[in-house]
Design an enzyme around this catalytic site. Sequence first.
Site: not given
Length: 396
Positions: A213, A244, A185
């Site tokens: 991610h 996310k 990340s």
Amino acid sequence: MTGQEDFYGNLRRQMQEIRDAGLYKAERIITGAQGAVIRIADGREVINLCANNYLGLSSHPKVIEAAREALRTHGYGLSSVRFICGTQDLHKTLEARIARFLGTEEAILYAAAFDANGGLFEPLLDEHDAVISDELNHASIIDGIRLCKAARYRYRNRDLADLEAQLVAAADARRRLVVTDGVFSMDGYLAPLDEICALAERYDALVMVDDSHSVGFGGASGAGTPEVFGVQDRVDILTGTLGKALGGASGGYVSGHAEIVELLRQRSRPYLFSNAVAPSVVAGSLAALDLVAASDEPRAALRRNTELFRRRMDDEGFDVLPGEHPIVPVMFGDATLAARIADTMLDEGVYVIAFSYPVVPKDKARIRVQLSAAHSEADVETCVRAFVAARAKGLS
């Protein structure tokens, strides 16, 4: 001086040291919904370049409507853990949907992705086993590994030769588990999962990937880094987040072989001792998965914005870490300079955050930009111009 006075005095000294080092993390207040443009506490609207809202679904009308309807039909919360009286039909539907989306046998929901990683290792591994972890793995992985009794090995970030050396070093273990983030990340780099899986197979090891991610937008269908590298059937355990790209609220999951998930339901402490994910979050996440499956356009828009921003920042002479991920680290090196640039960017109408040690290595301070499908081309150009203006002011 009493023990209490010494304790609180020490805390105050630690906080002053953090401030003096320029490492204090102030929380900026936003006063509306998450989106490409947000309203901050002083009433200004600014372009947001630091959320994980990759597909722009955090405030999508269909996600909000699904959450609202679940509030009406399933209530606000369960007031209980899953195995007592905290499992609703919505939870089972979402778990089955996640497994189908990722191409695994089963999935299990957690209150947070941090809990998913925190509760994974201890039930599955003991002192006879070994965990071999990338040095830049997320803090939740590090903490989860600490809770289990397995021998711990660490390999240099994405370094296949070092990974092989650690696999050899752990040869006496009953079973070995290679653990990696799908995307790191702070850098936006992808783990080379095809090569990792090949090494794991050569040494009879299992593979676990935290794909927080990437899930939702990585790969042709959004199934994440295993799909990017064509190894969906070679990864044993996947963890990830609903917070996310998949709606941006909260909640996480472990997905994999049925035997793994079944044991986690019996032994994983964060699952057994945390309240069930709120029904509105579950319903919103289901709606987000519907949107991911319905169209490739958000993923295409995200790719376009990422490519445009990377190209324009390169044109303007910024030091940008290479890659194709919508995490785009703009490197400044000096922590004070990065913080000054970020503050100036806010004056230019763009919301970004500077990262410095200990979040990233010393002298590697950066502003981590995160693009969204919700950004327009004009938003991206505005952000580039703001970087140029802030650099001029920050260096003067």
